[in-house]
Design a protein around this motif. Structure first.
Motif, PDB file in Angstrom:
ATOM      1  N   UNK A   1       0.694  -1.197   0.122  1.00 45.96           N
ATOM      2  CA  UNK A   1       0.433   0.105  -0.002  1.00 45.96           C
ATOM      3  C   UNK A   1       1.204   1.380  -0.036  1.00 45.96           C
ATOM      4  N   UNK A   2       2.095   1.592  -0.902  1.00 45.72           N
ATOM      5  CA  UNK A   2       2.974   2.435  -0.615  1.00 45.72           C
ATOM      6  C   UNK A   2       3.510   3.028  -2.718  1.00 45.72           C
ATOM      7  N   UNK A   3       3.611   4.254  -2.010  1.00 44.89           N
ATOM      8  CA  UNK A   3       3.882   4.463  -3.516  1.00 44.89           C
ATOM      9  C   UNK A   3       5.573   3.890  -3.524  1.00 44.89           C
ATOM     10  N   UNK A   4       5.850   4.082  -4.787  1.00 40.44           N
ATOM     11  CA  UNK A   4       7.222   4.049  -5.493  1.00 40.44           C
ATOM     12  C   UNK A   4       7.912   4.705  -6.338  1.00 40.44           C
ATOM     13  N   UNK A   5       9.359   5.526  -5.603  1.00 39.61           N
ATOM     14  CA  UNK A   5      10.315   6.270  -6.578  1.00 39.61           C
ATOM     15  C   UNK A   5      10.888   5.396  -7.284  1.00 39.61           C
ATOM     16  N   UNK A   6      11.523   4.985  -8.719  1.00 44.07           N
ATOM     17  CA  UNK A   6      12.069   4.581  -9.122  1.00 44.07           C
ATOM     18  C   UNK A   6      12.370   4.932 -10.307  1.00 44.07           C
ATOM     19  N   UNK A   7      14.127   5.186 -10.399  1.00 44.63           N
ATOM     20  CA  UNK A   7      14.947   6.003 -11.589  1.00 44.63           C
ATOM     21  C   UNK A   7      16.428   5.733 -11.855  1.00 44.63           C
ATOM     22  N   UNK A   8      16.557   6.280 -12.968  1.00 43.92           N
ATOM     23  CA  UNK A   8      18.241   5.779 -13.111  1.00 43.92           C
ATOM     24  C   UNK A   8      19.633   6.758 -12.911  1.00 43.92           C
ATOM     25  N   UNK A   9      20.549   5.871 -11.695  1.00 44.85           N
ATOM     26  CA  UNK A   9      21.228   6.582 -11.776  1.00 44.85           C
ATOM     27  C   UNK A   9      21.975   7.851 -13.004  1.00 44.85           C
ATOM     28  N   UNK A  10      22.907   8.756 -12.154  1.00 48.04           N
ATOM     29  CA  UNK A  10      23.560   8.980 -14.515  1.00 48.04           C
ATOM     30  C   UNK A  10      24.357   8.260 -14.663  1.00 48.04           C
ATOM     31  N   UNK A  11      24.482   8.070 -15.381  1.00 50.13           N
ATOM     32  CA  UNK A  11      25.704   6.994 -16.704  1.00 50.13           C
ATOM     33  C   UNK A  11      24.544   5.446 -16.714  1.00 50.13           C
ATOM     34  N   UNK A  12      23.299   5.641 -17.091  1.00 48.80           N
ATOM     35  CA  UNK A  12      22.450   4.163 -16.375  1.00 48.80           C
ATOM     36  C   UNK A  12      21.081   4.715 -17.408  1.00 48.80           C
ATOM     37  N   UNK A  13      20.636   3.743 -17.577  1.00 45.22           N
ATOM     38  CA  UNK A  13      19.446   4.203 -18.728  1.00 45.22           C
ATOM     39  C   UNK A  13      19.234   4.496 -19.625  1.00 45.22           C
ATOM     40  N   UNK A  14      17.849   5.970 -19.010  1.00 44.90           N
ATOM     41  CA  UNK A  14      17.793   6.835 -19.878  1.00 44.90           C
ATOM     42  C   UNK A  14      17.831   8.214 -19.650  1.00 44.90           C
ATOM     43  N   UNK A  15      18.790   7.965 -18.693  1.00 44.81           N
ATOM     44  CA  UNK A  15      19.663   9.864 -17.656  1.00 44.81           C
ATOM     45  C   UNK A  15      20.659   9.968 -18.553  1.00 44.81           C
ATOM     46  N   UNK A  16      21.215  11.110 -17.803  1.00 42.84           N
ATOM     47  CA  UNK A  16      22.464  11.147 -19.165  1.00 42.84           C
ATOM     48  C   UNK A  16      24.372  10.169 -18.408  1.00 42.84           C
ATOM     49  N   UNK A  17      23.731   9.716 -19.577  1.00 40.65           N
ATOM     50  CA  UNK A  17      25.419   9.030 -20.083  1.00 40.65           C
ATOM     51  C   UNK A  17      27.021   9.678 -19.237  1.00 40.65           C
ATOM     52  N   UNK A  18      27.400   9.045 -18.674  1.00 42.01           N
ATOM     53  CA  UNK A  18      29.236   9.506 -18.077  1.00 42.01           C
ATOM     54  C   UNK A  18      29.096  10.453 -19.761  1.00 42.01           C
ATOM     55  N   UNK A  19      30.214  11.279 -18.982  1.00 40.23           N
ATOM     56  CA  UNK A  19      31.021  12.298 -19.955  1.00 40.23           C
ATOM     57  C   UNK A  19      32.351  11.008 -20.230  1.00 40.23           C
ATOM     58  N   UNK A  20      32.256  12.049 -21.845  1.00 37.48           N
ATOM     59  CA  UNK A  20      33.860  11.342 -22.547  1.00 37.48           C
ATOM     60  C   UNK A  20      34.687  11.135 -21.510  1.00 37.48           C
ATOM     61  N   UNK A  21      35.483   9.928 -20.944  1.00 38.34           N
ATOM     62  CA  UNK A  21      36.668  10.077 -20.518  1.00 38.34           C
ATOM     63  C   UNK A  21      35.757  10.294 -19.070  1.00 38.34           C
ATOM     64  N   UNK A  22      35.388  10.317 -18.781  1.00 36.60           N
ATOM     65  CA  UNK A  22      34.952  10.586 -17.065  1.00 36.60           C
ATOM     66  C   UNK A  22      35.266   8.865 -16.306  1.00 36.60           C
ATOM     67  N   UNK A  23      36.262   9.060 -15.711  1.00 38.24           N
ATOM     68  CA  UNK A  23      36.254   7.664 -14.494  1.00 38.24           C
ATOM     69  C   UNK A  23      35.617   7.829 -13.638  1.00 38.24           C
ATOM     70  N   UNK A  24      35.036   6.866 -12.260  1.00 38.89           N
ATOM     71  CA  UNK A  24      34.583   6.625 -11.146  1.00 38.89           C
ATOM     72  C   UNK A  24      35.543   6.767 -10.380  1.00 38.89           C
ATOM     73  N   UNK A  25      35.807   7.533  -9.535  1.00 41.81           N
ATOM     74  CA  UNK A  25      36.474   6.917  -8.351  1.00 41.81           C
ATOM     75  C   UNK A  25      36.373   6.189  -7.001  1.00 41.81           C
TER      76      UNK A  25
END
Length: 266
Positions: free
Chosen positions: A59-83
């Protein structure tokens, strides 16, 4: 149907793909809010119908999302590496910015899978007032050899097998999703990544779930959470791999529904 919202992050404007799931069996204002945090190769669509089924049961509301770099969210910038702090940045920067952009004021129940579970733990430690409780599906609190071995196998499958084609169904840029995750996990210094010290700051109720056949981690992960957060409830599932919500969805939904309702009544 998903939508998108813009946030400022890493000195640029990024679009975050998200979807709301309205409550079906509760008054909107009183319904708990479940926020779903996907795995290291996941996205909004890779949850499939699990969020809707869980919200319906609870009986809940939900929020589902894609983090940056995933799904239809903004992809990683060219050359971007994660720390080494990439999960900390998701927990301390991206998630608060998203919740603010969507005007989420009430404390939420975070449902996190794998890396998403780790991000949920870090967010709960740093933002206790924003978190009502945690439901963790195969989370990581430190790096194990079994995890790295199977991430190496995933790289082989992505380069030479069918994994890239499978991910392309869920990500606008599968290379963004895969290489961001794979390269940081296999970066040698990341073997020392460990968030057990953060657990002492968590004040909300926790349900930690893991399969006995998980190829990406042992039960030491959720048992370590129970040691660091007194009162943590554990569910260890037989015949279950790294995705309990897919392998044993009925048990996960029943356990999560009971956990949320029991804790809300206290």
């Amino acid at each position: 149907m998903s939508d998108s919202v813009a946030i400022d992050w890493r000195d640029r404007r990024v679009e975050i793909e998200y979807a709301w799931l309205p409550a079906r069996h509760a008054e909107q204002a009183k319904a708990p809010l479940l926020v779903f945090l996907h795995e290291g190769l996941g996205s909004l669509s890779m949850w499939k119908d699990f969020p809707e089924r869980l919200c319906d049961a609870a009986g809940a509301r939900g929020l589902v999302f894609s983090r940056p770099g995933y799904g239809r969210s903004t992809p990683r910038a060219e050359g971007e590496t994660w720390g080494l702090d990439f999960m900390h940045r998701q927990a301390e920067e991206v998630l608060p910015a998203l919740l603010d952009a969507l005007d989420v004021a009430q404390p939420a129940w975070l449902v996190g899978h794998s890396d998403g579970g780790s991000i949920a733990l870090l967010h709960a430690a740093g933002h206790p007032a924003r978190v009502a409780g945690l439901v963790l599906l195969a989370p990581h609190i430190f790096v194990e050899d079994i995890t790295l071995a199977n991430i190496r196998r995933a790289r082989e499958d992505y380069e030479h097998g069918s994994l890239r084609a499978g991910l392309a169904r869920h990500h606008a840029d599968p290379d963004s999703a895969f290489w961001g995750w794979n390269r940081i996990w296999l970066h040698p210094p990341f073997a020392r990544w460990n968030i057990t010290d953060a657990l002492a700051a968590i004040r909300c109720p926790v349900l930690a779930i893991q399969g006995l056949d998980d190829a990406y981690g042992t039960l030491a992960q959720i048992r370590g959470i129970a040691e660091g957060v007194p009162g943590t409830e554990l569910l260890e599932l037989p015949q279950c791999g790294h995705s309990p919500h897919r392998d044993q969805s009925a048990q996960v939904i029943a356990a999560t529904n009971a956990f949320i309702h029991h804790r809300r009544q206290r």
